[in-house]
Each structure stands twice: as C-alpha cells, then as structure tokens.
Design an enzyme around this catalytic site. Sequence first.
Site, PDB file in Angstrom:
ATOM      1  N   HIS A 327       0.997  -1.101   0.009  1.00 41.95           N
ATOM      2  CA  HIS A 327      -0.038  -0.095   0.065  1.00 41.95           C
ATOM      3  C   HIS A 327       0.925   1.150  -0.108  1.00 41.95           C
ATOM      4  CE1 HIS A 327      -2.914   2.663   1.163  1.00 41.95           C
ATOM      5  NE2 HIS A 327      -4.082   2.055   0.653  1.00 41.95           N
ATOM      6  N   ASP A 386      -8.062  -4.870  -0.927  1.00 44.33           N
ATOM      7  CA  ASP A 386      -8.293  -5.561  -1.767  1.00 44.33           C
ATOM      8  C   ASP A 386      -7.995  -7.196  -1.601  1.00 44.33           C
ATOM      9  OD1 ASP A 386      -9.708  -3.886  -3.622  1.00 44.33           O
ATOM     10  OD2 ASP A 386      -7.696  -3.220  -4.305  1.00 44.33           O
TER      11      ASP A 386
HETATM   12  C1  LIG Z   1      -7.625  -0.020  -3.210  1.00 42.17           C
HETATM   13  C2  LIG Z   1      -6.244   0.402  -3.390  1.00 42.17           C
HETATM   14  O1  LIG Z   1      -5.885   0.752  -4.256  1.00 42.17           O
HETATM   15  S1  LIG Z   1      -4.975  -0.767  -2.447  1.00 42.17           S
HETATM   16  C3  LIG Z   1      -3.752  -1.173  -3.418  1.00 42.17           C
HETATM   17  C4  LIG Z   1      -4.154  -2.229  -4.505  1.00 42.17           C
HETATM   18  N1  LIG Z   1      -3.293  -2.695  -5.406  1.00 42.17           N
HETATM   19  C5  LIG Z   1      -2.715  -3.867  -5.263  1.00 42.17           C
HETATM   20  O2  LIG Z   1      -2.864  -4.807  -4.553  1.00 42.17           O
HETATM   21  C6  LIG Z   1      -1.589  -4.264  -6.548  1.00 42.17           C
HETATM   22  C7  LIG Z   1      -0.289  -4.801  -5.816  1.00 42.17           C
HETATM   23  N2  LIG Z   1       0.248  -3.738  -5.129  1.00 42.17           N
HETATM   24  C8  LIG Z   1       1.111  -2.641  -5.677  1.00 42.17           C
HETATM   25  O3  LIG Z   1       1.340  -2.829  -6.692  1.00 42.17           O
HETATM   26  C9  LIG Z   1       1.867  -1.520  -4.722  1.00 42.17           C
HETATM   27  O4  LIG Z   1       1.969  -2.195  -3.480  1.00 42.17           O
HETATM   28  C10 LIG Z   1       0.874  -0.217  -4.620  1.00 42.17           C
HETATM   29  C11 LIG Z   1       0.467   0.163  -6.014  1.00 42.17           C
HETATM   30  C12 LIG Z   1      -0.377  -0.746  -3.824  1.00 42.17           C
HETATM   31  C13 LIG Z   1       1.756   0.583  -3.900  1.00 42.17           C
HETATM   32  O5  LIG Z   1       2.777   0.896  -4.583  1.00 42.17           O
HETATM   33  P1  LIG Z   1       4.090   1.670  -3.910  1.00 42.17           P
HETATM   34  O6  LIG Z   1       3.397   2.821  -3.156  1.00 42.17           O
HETATM   35  O7  LIG Z   1       4.801   2.371  -5.227  1.00 42.17           O
HETATM   36  O8  LIG Z   1       4.614   0.646  -3.065  1.00 42.17           O
HETATM   37  P2  LIG Z   1       5.938   0.796  -2.100  1.00 42.17           P
HETATM   38  O9  LIG Z   1       6.527   2.242  -2.071  1.00 42.17           O
HETATM   39  O10 LIG Z   1       5.731   0.019  -0.860  1.00 42.17           O
HETATM   40  O11 LIG Z   1       6.923  -0.282  -2.959  1.00 42.17           O
HETATM   41  C14 LIG Z   1       7.545  -0.237  -4.071  1.00 42.17           C
HETATM   42  C15 LIG Z   1       8.230  -1.086  -4.587  1.00 42.17           C
HETATM   43  O12 LIG Z   1       7.834  -2.532  -4.222  1.00 42.17           O
HETATM   44  C16 LIG Z   1       7.330  -3.306  -4.966  1.00 42.17           C
HETATM   45  N3  LIG Z   1       6.031  -3.920  -4.673  1.00 42.17           N
HETATM   46  C17 LIG Z   1       5.056  -3.185  -3.869  1.00 42.17           C
HETATM   47  N4  LIG Z   1       4.039  -3.960  -3.762  1.00 42.17           N
HETATM   48  C18 LIG Z   1       4.179  -5.067  -4.453  1.00 42.17           C
HETATM   49  C19 LIG Z   1       3.394  -6.355  -4.592  1.00 42.17           C
HETATM   50  N5  LIG Z   1       2.385  -6.461  -4.060  1.00 42.17           N
HETATM   51  N6  LIG Z   1       4.202  -7.062  -5.485  1.00 42.17           N
HETATM   52  C20 LIG Z   1       5.410  -7.118  -5.850  1.00 42.17           C
HETATM   53  N7  LIG Z   1       6.056  -5.881  -5.730  1.00 42.17           N
HETATM   54  C21 LIG Z   1       5.750  -5.148  -4.934  1.00 42.17           C
HETATM   55  C22 LIG Z   1       7.073  -2.253  -6.172  1.00 42.17           C
HETATM   56  O13 LIG Z   1       6.988  -2.832  -7.443  1.00 42.17           O
HETATM   57  C23 LIG Z   1       8.031  -1.400  -6.197  1.00 42.17           C
HETATM   58  O14 LIG Z   1       9.209  -1.675  -6.614  1.00 42.17           O
HETATM   59  P3  LIG Z   1      10.283  -0.864  -7.201  1.00 42.17           P
HETATM   60  O15 LIG Z   1      10.724   0.005  -6.348  1.00 42.17           O
HETATM   61  O16 LIG Z   1      11.498  -2.218  -7.882  1.00 42.17           O
HETATM   62  O17 LIG Z   1       9.694  -0.404  -8.646  1.00 42.17           O
HETATM   63  O1  LIG Z   2      -5.004   5.135  -0.650  1.00 40.87           O
HETATM   64  C1  LIG Z   2      -4.711   4.354  -1.802  1.00 40.87           C
HETATM   65  O2  LIG Z   2      -3.733   4.535  -2.445  1.00 40.87           O
HETATM   66  C2  LIG Z   2      -5.365   3.371  -2.422  1.00 40.87           C
HETATM   67  C3  LIG Z   2      -6.850   3.383  -2.158  1.00 40.87           C
HETATM   68  O3  LIG Z   2      -7.910   3.954  -2.642  1.00 40.87           O
HETATM   69  C4  LIG Z   2      -7.287   2.580  -0.817  1.00 40.87           C
HETATM   70  O4  LIG Z   2      -6.458   1.829  -0.412  1.00 40.87           O
HETATM   71  O5  LIG Z   2      -8.554   2.413  -0.658  1.00 40.87           O
END
Ligand SMILES: CC(=O)SCCNC(=O)CCNC(=O)[C@H](O)C(C)(C)COP(=O)(O)OP(=O)(O)OC[C@H]1O[C@@H](n2cnc3c(N)ncnc32)[C@H](O)[C@@H]1OP(=O)(O)O
Ligand SMILES: O=C([O-])CC(=O)C(=O)O
Length: 443
Positions: A327, A386
């Site tokens: 997250h 999620d």
């Molecule tokens: C309602 C919502 O939006 S909740 C989020 C739903 N999304 C997901 O579940 C998708 C999987 N998760 C992700 O893609 C990410 O964790 C996000 C988009 C939610 C957050 O991303 P960021 O804020 O960039 O994460 P954070 O700064 O903690 O980590 C960044 C690094 O960890 C990696 N990382 C973070 N989460 C994951 C994951 N679930 N799987 C694999 N790698 C991950 C990123 O790819 C990134 O790598 P990089 O620096 O080599 O590019």
């Molecule tokens: O806050 C965020 O980046 C993603 C989001 O909408 C949630 O987690 O509900």
Amino acid sequence: MSQGQSKYLERQISICKENDEISPRLYSEYGVNLGLRDPDGKGVLTGLTNISAVNGTKVISGKRVPCEGELWYRGYRIETLINSLGENEMGFGKIAYLLLMGELPSDEEQKTFTSAVRHYRKLPTNFVRDVIMKAPSSDIMNSMSRSILTLASYDSEAKNPSLQNNLRQCLQLIGQFPMLAVYAYHAHVFTNLDGSMYVHNPKSELSTAENFLMMLRPDQSFSTVEAKTLDTAMILHMEHGGGNNSTFTTRVVTSSGSDTYSTISAAMSSLKGPKHGGANIKVMNMMNDIRKNVKDFSDEDEIAYYLRKILSGEVLDHKGLIYGMGHAVYTLSDPREKIFKKYVKQLAKEKGRENDLLLYENIEKLAPELINEKRKVKKPVCANVDFYSGFVFNMLNIPIELYTPLFAVARIVGWSAHRMEELICTDKIIRPAYMSVMEKHEN
Ligand SMILES: CC(=O)SCCNC(=O)CCNC(=O)[C@H](O)C(C)(C)COP(=O)(O)OP(=O)(O)OC[C@H]1O[C@@H](n2cnc3c(N)ncnc32)[C@H](O)[C@@H]1OP(=O)(O)O
Ligand SMILES: O=C([O-])CC(=O)C(=O)O
C-alpha cells in the site's frame, strides 16, 4: 492483429522507447518525486482535506516510524463507525451522509437523505435498452463509464456549476450506480454468455446493499447476513483520503471546471487500474492460478516457491506483483483488511471454505518478506483492502466482473465528497510541473 501490423508496431515501439527514454538518475538529480512520492515513499503534500485521514506512520521522538494503519472518516475511526451500527442495521446511507455533509445525521436528517437518494434511484426511460444493452462488455467498469457520460445527455442542467446542482448530481449518481453496475452485468451475461437478462427495479424500502443483491439475483432473494456483510464492505471502501489515484483524479478534473459526469467517469477510469481498485479482480485471478499450481495449502515452502515465481514475472501476468499486497500509505496493517478478516473467518466456516482461507492466510504471512527479498529494501508490507474483499464477494456469490464495480458503488461517495470540497474550498486549477529534458533540434 495481423503479422504485418504487429511487426510495424514492434518497430515503432522500439523507436518510441529509444526517444522516450529518461535516465532514472535524472529523477534524483533534479529532485523529481517519482509517483509524487518522496524517497521514503511518503506522498508529496498537494492539498488539505476535512473528509478523512489515512495514517500508516507516526512520529516518535522526531522520527517517522511505521505503525498500525488508521482510517478516520470525518473525525471518527472506521472501527467506531462500523461498531456503532446495530446488528442488522445497514449503514451505507448514514456513513454517506457523514462523508458528504461532514457530520453524523439526526434521525430526521437521515430519513430525508435516504428518501432523496431513493428518489434518484431511477434511470431515464429506455436507458437500459438504449444505452446499457448497446455493445455490452465483460468490462463492467467501461460499461458504467459509458452510462455515466450518457446520463449527461439526459440532464438539462448537466453543466450548471452551482453547488446545489453538483450535490444533486452526486446524490443522483450515488443512487444510480448499483443499477448501472448490475444491469450492465446482466446485459453482458445475456449478450456474451448466452444467459438471461434480468432488470429488477430497485425497491424503495431496501438499502443500497440489499438492492444490489436483489437486482443481481434472478429470484431477488438474499439473507440479512449477506446484505449486512456487503453493507460493511461498502462502508470500508467508501473513502480513502484525497491522494488515492481515483480521488486525486476527481480533484484534478474538478479543478479544471469540468462537469460531474465527466469527473466521475475519469475517476472510474482510474479506479479500474490493477494497481488500484482493479486489484480485487486480479487477486481472484491470482488465487485461482495459485490453487492450480500449489497442491498443499498448508505447505509454506511450496507456496513461497510459487510466490517467488510470481514476483520474478515468470508466471501469472508477468508483472511481478502479488496482488492485494502493499500500500502507498499503510505499513504494518490496513485497518479495513482487519475488519474484513472477521467476516472472512465467519463466512469461510459457514461455507466450508476453510482450506481456501488457509491459503489466503499463508500468502498474507509469506508475501511481505518475499516482496522485500525481491526489492532489496526493508520496508513493511501488509495486505490491503483488496486482498480479502474478492474472497468475501465470492462467498456472497457475486460474480467476479462486479468486484471493481462494487468498489465504485461505494467509492463514489468519497469522490463526491472530495468534488464538493474542491468546489467549495479551492478555485485553482491543479497544474504541477514537468521539467523538460528534451534535446532541442533548433535554437
Ligand atoms: C484500493 C487500492 O488501491 S489498494 C492497492 C491495490 N493494489 C494492489 O494490490 C496491487 C499490488 N500492489 C502494488 O502494486 C503496490 O503495493 C501499490 C501500487 C499498492 C503501492 O505501490 P508503492 O506505493 O509504489 O509501493 P512501495 O513504495 O511500498 O513499494 C515500491 C516497490 O515495491 C514493489 N512492490 C510493492 N508492492 C508489491 C507487490 N504487491 N508485489 C510485488 N512488488 C511490490 C514495487 O513494485 C516497487 O518496486 P520498485 O521500487 O522496484 O519499482
Ligand atoms: O489510498 C490508496 O492509495 C489506495 C486506495 O484508494 C485505498 O486503499 O482504498
């Protein structure tokens, strides 16, 4: 795509890549915060809000450290709000009022608000036939966006910028969203899956969750436990600060002076992305893939072996992501996931899905360390909202195509609150800067 087309595009992409390339070094050299996040991952401050608070870290002795996640709606903790509702009370309307108006409603205010939303729970004449049934798609988010934009043509006040009109449009869309989602799904089943088309009218005495289930099911039946579970899920999805991708999109588009329909349709486009709300569908696909490839759900080594393959991009969608994990704000935990888990445990027991639950729990336990192992950074990772939501929806027999739309049915409340706040407090177009690093071909 023909072979010729594919060859042409491949060649053009290599040209694009060569000309688009920007050295990652330049981002730190010019102090550009990639993804509007500072080097510690904290979001760049871009606004102020009264609507909610999302915390994943706290300052102790001057140092920012990870903490258990907190989510506040209008000054109340999400746990308090959920627990304040009666055992069988549906809270969608009450919490929507809180988020939109900024205070909890009195009984009288809640009654008036509920009847206002009920009043808007109808679509223009022949809208289902003329709009929703035209070119139905398995992508219900796209069908909904088309419907939202088309609703503007039926609104003689579509562009009236008054606050009253904007609030009316928001309430109308909040009322109409469940119909746009469910009817688009039935149109898809009828047209693309050789099934039957049902158009059950919403019932004024039912809540949003009850109507959603009633309109979805051919026999219109649902239990109170099912409706209460869905109602809770929707409250948990309603709002998440100004910085999440779809709400920020809402604020950006609102700031340009665009109308409600265009703004909400833009927010839908953002929400469906697999890194945002679209992750709930991705989690289900991932779990199905893991079930096929892991024999023993209690064997942590076998699960870890397969998760490493996902992270290396060798399997699944080759993106290297474990969906439902990580997250942008939360570190140690997402408070919504904790609440969800209570329901998951209860439902899994009732439905005989304990083995599935074991797999989920083992992934939740193993994934954070494996993600850190891959990215070579020690940063806490937790399951997000999620991760379990799809499992809950699945146990409620809600089809996968409706998972992200359900998120939208709830999050439109937060988008609306932020649109109103942007309109009331700020009259400034959002316009950040990009530093040009292009090569000039002339003086
Ligand atoms: C309602 C919502 O939006 S909740 C989020 C739903 N999304 C997901 O579940 C998708 C999987 N998760 C992700 O893609 C990410 O964790 C996000 C988009 C939610 C957050 O991303 P960021 O804020 O960039 O994460 P954070 O700064 O903690 O980590 C960044 C690094 O960890 C990696 N990382 C973070 N989460 C994951 C994951 N679930 N799987 C694999 N790698 C991950 C990123 O790819 C990134 O790598 P990089 O620096 O080599 O590019
Ligand atoms: O806050 C965020 O980046 C993603 C989001 O909408 C949630 O987690 O509900």
